[in-house]
Design a protein around this motif. Structure first.
Motif, PDB file in Angstrom:
ATOM      1  N   ALA A  16     -18.246   2.460  16.915  1.00  0.00           N
ATOM      2  CA  ALA A  16     -18.418   1.970  15.522  1.00  0.00           C
ATOM      3  C   ALA A  16     -17.832   3.539  14.748  1.00  0.00           C
ATOM      4  N   VAL A  17     -18.417   4.656  14.970  1.00  0.00           N
ATOM      5  CA  VAL A  17     -17.983   5.839  14.507  1.00  0.00           C
ATOM      6  C   VAL A  17     -16.738   6.047  14.682  1.00  0.00           C
ATOM      7  N   GLN A  18     -16.038   5.895  15.670  1.00  0.00           N
ATOM      8  CA  GLN A  18     -14.515   5.971  15.803  1.00  0.00           C
ATOM      9  C   GLN A  18     -13.943   5.039  14.814  1.00  0.00           C
ATOM     10  N   ALA A  19     -14.305   3.953  14.760  1.00  0.00           N
ATOM     11  CA  ALA A  19     -13.477   2.847  13.742  1.00  0.00           C
ATOM     12  C   ALA A  19     -13.687   3.356  12.395  1.00  0.00           C
ATOM     13  N   ALA A  20     -14.830   4.069  12.267  1.00  0.00           N
ATOM     14  CA  ALA A  20     -15.150   4.415  10.987  1.00  0.00           C
ATOM     15  C   ALA A  20     -14.166   5.936  10.346  1.00  0.00           C
ATOM     16  N   GLY A  21     -13.391   6.462  11.507  1.00  0.00           N
ATOM     17  CA  GLY A  21     -12.585   7.395  11.164  1.00  0.00           C
ATOM     18  C   GLY A  21     -13.250   8.876  11.487  1.00  0.00           C
ATOM     19  N   HIS A  22     -14.232   8.682  12.314  1.00  0.00           N
ATOM     20  CA  HIS A  22     -14.937  10.095  12.648  1.00  0.00           C
ATOM     21  C   HIS A  22     -14.351  10.439  14.045  1.00  0.00           C
ATOM     22  N   GLN A  23     -14.712  11.636  14.417  1.00  0.00           N
ATOM     23  CA  GLN A  23     -14.461  12.191  15.760  1.00  0.00           C
ATOM     24  C   GLN A  23     -15.571  12.454  16.603  1.00  0.00           C
ATOM     25  N   ILE A  24     -15.556  12.098  17.899  1.00  0.00           N
ATOM     26  CA  ILE A  24     -16.721  12.168  18.892  1.00  0.00           C
ATOM     27  C   ILE A  24     -16.463  13.687  19.599  1.00  0.00           C
ATOM     28  N   GLN A  25     -17.564  14.310  19.575  1.00  0.00           N
ATOM     29  CA  GLN A  25     -17.551  15.538  20.691  1.00  0.00           C
ATOM     30  C   GLN A  25     -18.621  15.424  21.557  1.00  0.00           C
ATOM     31  N   ALA A  26     -18.427  16.036  22.703  1.00  0.00           N
ATOM     32  CA  ALA A  26     -19.147  16.138  23.674  1.00  0.00           C
ATOM     33  C   ALA A  26     -20.689  16.851  23.586  1.00  0.00           C
ATOM     34  N   ALA A  27     -20.148  18.215  23.310  1.00  0.00           N
ATOM     35  CA  ALA A  27     -21.308  19.129  22.858  1.00  0.00           C
ATOM     36  C   ALA A  27     -21.935  19.125  21.678  1.00  0.00           C
ATOM     37  N   PRO A  28     -23.336  19.194  21.204  1.00  0.00           N
ATOM     38  CA  PRO A  28     -23.740  19.111  20.114  1.00  0.00           C
ATOM     39  C   PRO A  28     -23.423  20.323  19.141  1.00  0.00           C
ATOM     40  N   GLU A  29     -23.080  21.526  19.727  1.00  0.00           N
ATOM     41  CA  GLU A  29     -22.868  22.467  19.014  1.00  0.00           C
ATOM     42  C   GLU A  29     -21.787  22.642  18.157  1.00  0.00           C
ATOM     43  N   GLY A  30     -21.830  22.567  16.591  1.00  0.00           N
ATOM     44  CA  GLY A  30     -20.615  22.674  16.073  1.00  0.00           C
ATOM     45  C   GLY A  30     -20.282  21.222  15.396  1.00  0.00           C
ATOM     46  N   ARG A  69     -16.882  -0.966  22.759  1.00  0.00           N
ATOM     47  CA  ARG A  69     -17.602   0.454  23.013  1.00  0.00           C
ATOM     48  C   ARG A  69     -16.610   1.571  23.653  1.00  0.00           C
ATOM     49  N   VAL A  70     -17.211   2.814  23.518  1.00  0.00           N
ATOM     50  CA  VAL A  70     -16.480   3.827  24.321  1.00  0.00           C
ATOM     51  C   VAL A  70     -17.185   4.435  25.410  1.00  0.00           C
ATOM     52  N   LEU A  71     -16.629   4.166  26.588  1.00  0.00           N
ATOM     53  CA  LEU A  71     -17.406   4.103  27.883  1.00  0.00           C
ATOM     54  C   LEU A  71     -17.730   5.514  28.040  1.00  0.00           C
ATOM     55  N   SER A  72     -18.947   5.921  28.582  1.00  0.00           N
ATOM     56  CA  SER A  72     -19.598   7.053  28.687  1.00  0.00           C
ATOM     57  C   SER A  72     -19.914   7.342  30.286  1.00  0.00           C
ATOM     58  N   THR A  73     -19.479   6.283  31.089  1.00  0.00           N
ATOM     59  CA  THR A  73     -19.617   6.394  32.533  1.00  0.00           C
ATOM     60  C   THR A  73     -18.368   6.850  32.981  1.00  0.00           C
ATOM     61  N   PRO A  74     -18.267   7.207  34.395  1.00  0.00           N
ATOM     62  CA  PRO A  74     -17.033   7.506  35.093  1.00  0.00           C
ATOM     63  C   PRO A  74     -15.929   6.405  34.998  1.00  0.00           C
ATOM     64  N   PRO A  75     -15.004   6.548  34.894  1.00  0.00           N
ATOM     65  CA  PRO A  75     -14.117   5.530  34.786  1.00  0.00           C
ATOM     66  C   PRO A  75     -14.006   4.225  35.756  1.00  0.00           C
ATOM     67  N   TRP A  76     -14.653   4.403  36.835  1.00  0.00           N
ATOM     68  CA  TRP A  76     -14.428   3.355  37.795  1.00  0.00           C
ATOM     69  C   TRP A  76     -15.654   2.513  38.105  1.00  0.00           C
ATOM     70  N   TYR A  77     -16.933   2.800  37.168  1.00  0.00           N
ATOM     71  CA  TYR A  77     -18.042   1.760  36.902  1.00  0.00           C
ATOM     72  C   TYR A  77     -18.354   1.882  35.382  1.00  0.00           C
ATOM     73  N   ALA A  78     -18.841   0.550  34.958  1.00  0.00           N
ATOM     74  CA  ALA A  78     -19.336   0.240  33.638  1.00  0.00           C
ATOM     75  C   ALA A  78     -20.142  -0.680  33.861  1.00  0.00           C
ATOM     76  N   TYR A  79     -21.085  -0.698  32.858  1.00  0.00           N
ATOM     77  CA  TYR A  79     -22.265  -1.722  32.636  1.00  0.00           C
ATOM     78  C   TYR A  79     -22.004  -2.947  31.821  1.00  0.00           C
ATOM     79  N   LEU A  80     -22.261  -4.006  32.153  1.00  0.00           N
ATOM     80  CA  LEU A  80     -22.052  -5.284  31.240  1.00  0.00           C
ATOM     81  C   LEU A  80     -23.517  -5.878  30.828  1.00  0.00           C
ATOM     82  N   ARG A  81     -23.706  -5.672  29.806  1.00  0.00           N
ATOM     83  CA  ARG A  81     -25.109  -6.202  29.228  1.00  0.00           C
ATOM     84  C   ARG A  81     -24.957  -7.685  28.971  1.00  0.00           C
TER      85      ARG A  81
END
Length: 441
Positions: free
Chosen positions: A25-39, A139-151
């Motif tokens: 949802a954040v990406q769709a709104a035009g924002h960028q996602i970064q891994a580290a919180p610093e900055g 969703r933007v998957l946060s797991t390794p590319p070979w597995y994912a959850y389906l809720r």
């Protein structure tokens, strides 16, 4: 305006899916996602609130972000998830560093909340209806590319006496099967090889839609998609149907690994905790599952120190473990949670509950060691997940190990093994309680 947003997700896989949806949802709104919180302009701490210990972990993470904010490395902090739902007023009052909160009914408001804190200088508090909140979304998957959850569902109707989840996540709501199959097809197309089917209670799937258990039907449809493995978390014993057992046994993609949280075996405790099982029904169900599903590996969760657990009841639990030999178990000391019936009942003190948990872990360790010994010399299909430089071995998981819950299988190989690939490993030994082996060529 476009902002850099960092996410910290705590707690269970279901919470992780919510975080993945917020990232999309954040990406769709035009924002960028970064891994580290610093900055980051905004750090979103997606909290767990299931137990007091989980809340403490969440608070530690928030305070850590507050230090970064104080140092000018983070501009705003948003707190989402179960602890925000459970302790909204406390967070707003006691943690002025927090710039806004979203409850479990308001994950979809994340982009709006970012605009409120960054553009309008507001301190948003979004607490949407937990019984009707939308469960779908990209969703933007946060797991390794070979597995994912389906809720496949949200909420819980079991109302166990020790558990706060119904008050945090709402009543049980199954997602429509067509929607689930569309999402699963996207995951398969993205290269996901192992699909983990999750909910607070997957066995109840569909019963709120038309009164019928529909998990077996859903699984048969999922097996038509291009997954290699399908893994199931969490099944409640009294809701496991013969149709479901047959489906698990007959479909080669569904792993013979079942996560069935039983919590205890003593009848008095089970009744007081509003569980619908008895020791006899649990024993019978576990035997039926083992008889009908070849090679079955069971996982469960247990709580020591529950109300009415005297020494005799605890010894009964240990004897039960030795008898049924559940291969994997997480053992937790009872935590009297605010607002639950169990918290108002008499129970042993925390130290005694912890002592019993340690003793139960010792019993379980013997069971795991015996299981590991029993499979030495056999071959296992292993999903390689990487290389351990310290051990100088590759590592991965077989059907008997679920990600982030169970251990790993370490193995040697003469050539490079790519993460995400399936290989055959001959099991030859153990290392710190985990299996080791050699790549079969």
């Amino acid at each position: 305006m476009s902002y850099n947003v960092s996410f910290i997700s705590l707690g269970c896989a279901k919470n992780q899916v919510n975080c993945e949806q917020m990232m999309a949802a954040v990406q769709a709104a035009g924002h960028q996602i970064q891994a580290a919180p610093e900055g980051a302009d905004v750090v979103v701490v997606n909290t767990c609130g299931f137990l007091a210990s989980a809340c403490e972990e969440a608070i530690d993470n928030i305070l850590e972000m507050a230090e970064l904010k104080k140092a000018g490395l983070v501009k705003k902090i948003l707190v989402t998830g179960c602890m925000a739902q459970r302790y909204k007023d406390d967070i707003l009052k006691e943690m002025p560093e927090v710039d806004g909160i979203l409850g479990t009914g308001s994950y979809g408001d994340i982009a709006g909340a970012i605009a409120e804190v960054m553009d309008r200088g507001q301190r948003p508090c979004h607490m949407g209806n937990i019984h009707t909140a939308n469960q779908s979304g990209q969703r933007v998957l946060s797991t390794p590319p070979w597995y994912a959850y389906l809720r496949i569902a949200e909420g819980c109707d079991n109302h166990c006496a020790y558990c706060v989840i119904p008050s945090l996540r709402g009543r049980y709501r199954s997602r429509p099967m067509g929607e689930l199959l569309d999402e699963a097809a996207e995951l398969a197309s993205a290269g996901v090889r192992e699909l983990l089917v999750i909910a607070q209670d997957i066995t109840r799937y569909g019963t709120d839609l038309n009164g019928e258990h529909q998990l077996a039907k859903l699984l048969r449809e999922l097996c038509k998609l291009d997954f290699h493995w399908i893994r199931l978390h969490y099944l409640y014993p009294d809701e496991i149907t013969d149709e479901l057992i047959d489906t698990i046994a007959e479909e080669p993609k569904i792993l013979p690994y079942l996560d069935i949280p039983i919590q205890h075996c003593n009848d008095t405790i089970l009744k007081a905790m509003n569980r619908r099982d008895t020791k006899a029904s649990l024993t019978a169900m576990l035997k039926k599952l083992r008889d009908r599903i070849p090679g079955l590996v069971l996982r469960t969760s247990l709580i020591t120190g529950l109300p009415y657990e005297d020494e005799a009841a605890f010894e009964e639990l240990c004897a039960f473990l030795r008898e049924v030999k559940i291969e994997r178990a997480g053992v937790f000391p009872f935590s009297p949670e605010d607002g639950t019936k169990a918290a108002r009942m008499d129970h042993v003190d925390t130290e005694e509950a912890r002592r019993r948990a340690e003793l139960a872990v010792d019993v379980q360790s013997d069971i795991i060691d015996a299981y590991n010994e029993s499979v030495l010399g056999s071959e296992r299909e292993v999903l390689c997940e990487g290389f351990d430089g310290q051990a100088q071995m590759f590592f991965g998981r077989s059907y008997a190990e679920s990600p982030d819950i169970d251990g790993r299988i370490y193995f040697t190989a003469d050539a490079e093994v790519a993460p995400g690939s399936f290989v055959t490993v001959r099991l030859t030994g153990t290392m710190d309680g985990e299996l080791t082996g050699e790549l079969e060529t």
